[in-house]
Design a protein around this motif. Structure first.
Motif, mmCIF file in Angstrom:
data_model
loop_
_atom_site.group_PDB
_atom_site.id
_atom_site.type_symbol
_atom_site.label_atom_id
_atom_site.label_comp_id
_atom_site.label_asym_id
_atom_site.label_seq_id
_atom_site.Cartn_x
_atom_site.Cartn_y
_atom_site.Cartn_z
ATOM 1 N N PRO A 93 0.837 -1.215 0.000
ATOM 2 C CA PRO A 93 0.000 0.000 0.000
ATOM 3 C C PRO A 93 0.865 1.256 0.000
ATOM 4 N N SER A 95 0.467 3.976 1.445
ATOM 5 C CA SER A 95 0.592 4.569 2.782
ATOM 6 C C SER A 95 1.769 3.973 3.549
ATOM 7 N N CYS A 213 1.163 9.127 -4.885
ATOM 8 C CA CYS A 213 1.703 7.908 -5.493
ATOM 9 C C CYS A 213 1.604 8.011 -7.011
ATOM 10 N N CYS A 218 0.133 1.707 -8.090
ATOM 11 C CA CYS A 218 -0.584 2.487 -7.074
ATOM 12 C C CYS A 218 -2.015 1.989 -6.908
ATOM 13 N N GLN A 221 -4.709 4.274 -5.713
ATOM 14 C CA GLN A 221 -4.433 5.015 -4.472
ATOM 15 C C GLN A 221 -3.360 6.061 -4.779
ATOM 16 N N ASN A 222 -3.793 7.237 -5.169
ATOM 17 C CA ASN A 222 -2.861 8.242 -5.671
ATOM 18 C C ASN A 222 -2.511 9.339 -4.683
ATOM 19 N N GLY A 224 -3.093 10.715 -0.221
ATOM 20 C CA GLY A 224 -3.680 10.500 1.097
ATOM 21 C C GLY A 224 -2.870 11.214 2.155
#
Length: 252
Positions: A93, A95, A213, A218, A221-222, A224
Motif C-alpha cells: 500500500p 501509505s 503515489c 498504485c 491510491q494516488n 492520502g
C-alpha cells in the motif's frame, strides 16, 4: 555447455575415463526433457564366453542389448520446458511506503528566539520566532522506480508558543520574525517571582504529512494523509528574563 541430445547415448571423455551422457528417452524412470549421467557402461549386455570342448575354445556370440538402466543422476531438468513465469510483484500500500519514506526524513525541532531577548520588559511587545530553516516543506520518496513511487510531503501547519506567564498559548502560522506583530506577546508582570527569576517558554511545531503515489502499482491510491497526523516537534524549554522598566521622577 550442455545441449539436448538427439541420440540415446553419447560418450564425453573426462580426464582418464569416460562419462556417458544419456538422453532421457533412453532410460526408464527419467522425467521428460532431462539429461542424465550414468558413470557405468553403455547399457549393452556383454557377450558370453564360448563353451569348453575338445576343440579350441570359441568365442561366444555377442549378448543382446539389455534393458535401459534406471536414470541415476539428473544433471539438468526441463531443457525444452516452458519459460518460467515471473513472480507477480508484491503490492505494498502507498501509505506504507509513505510511512517508510517519512521515517528516513526526520523533521527538525524549532529553536526558539525572542526579540528583545534574552531579556525583555513588561508592557513591551515581545516577538517570538524561529529560524527560517525549519518552517519549510520537506519531502522524501520511497517505492519502486517506474512502478510505484510514493512521495511523503511534510508541510508546517502552525507554531504554538507557551509564554510562561499563564497566558493562553500563542498560535502563529509562520516562523515569525523580530518585527512580526502576528506572533508577539506583551507581558504584564515581571518574572521576578519565578524559579530563577525567569519565565520558561517553549515552541511546538505542528506538521501535516501527506503523500502522493505515481505508477501502475498504485492501484488507484494516488494521494492520502499519513497515519498519525499531525506530527509534533517540541523545542524544549528556554528561559526568558522579563523585567519591569523603572522610572524615576524628580520634583521641580
Amino acid at each position: 555447455m550442455l545441449t539436448r541430445l538427439s541420440t540415446a547415448v553419447v560418450a564425453l571423455t573426462v580426464s582418464s575415463g569416460s562419462l556417458l551422457l544419456h538422453a532421457a528417452p533412453a532410460y526408464a524412470g527419467c522425467a521428460p526433457n532431462t539429461i542424465c549421467v550414468n558413470p557405468g557402461a553403455s547399457g549393452s549386455t556383454p557377450g558370453g564366453g564360448g563353451s569348453t570342448g575338445g576343440g579350441p575354445a570359441g568365442g561366444g556370440p555377442s549378448g543382446s542389448s539389455g534393458p535401459p538402466p534406471p536414470c541415476p543422476v539428473i544433471l539438468t531438468t526441463c531443457l525444452q520446458g516452458p519459460a518460467a513465469v515471473p513472480a507477480a510483484p508484491v503490492l505494498i500500500p502507498p501509505s506504507e511506503y509513505a510511512a517508510h519514506a517519512f521515517d528516513q526524513k526526520l523533521l527538525p525541532p524549532p529553536v526558539p528566539s525572542t526579540t528583545p531577548g534574552p531579556t525583555t520588559y513588561v508592557r513591551l511587545s515581545t516577538y517570538f520566532w524561529i529560524g527560517p530553516g525549519v518552517w519549510q516543506r520537506f519531502t522524501a520518496t520511497a517505492g519502486i522506480p517506474g512502478q510505484e513511487e510514493v512521495t511523503a510531503i511534510a508541510e508546517p501547519d502552525n507554531l504554538t508558543w507557551k509564554t510562561g506567564d499563564g497566558s493562553p498559548d500563542l498560535v502563529c502560522h509562520s516562523a515569525g520574525s523580530s518585527t512580526d506583530p502576528s506572533c508577539a506577546h506583551t507581558y504584564t508582570r515581571s518574572s521576578a517571582g519565578q524559579p530563577g527569576s525567569k519565565y520558561t517558554i517553549e515552541a511546538t511545531m505542528t506538521w501535516t504529512v501527506s503523500w502522493v503515489c505515481v505508477g501502475p502499482l498504485c492501484q488507484g491510491q494516488n494521494a492520502g494523509n499519513l497515519v498519525g497526523n499531525p506530527i509534533i516537534r517540541p523545542s524544549g524549554p528556554r528561559q526568558l528574563d522579563v523585567r519591569e522598566i523603572q522610572t524615576e521622577s524628580t520634583p521641580h
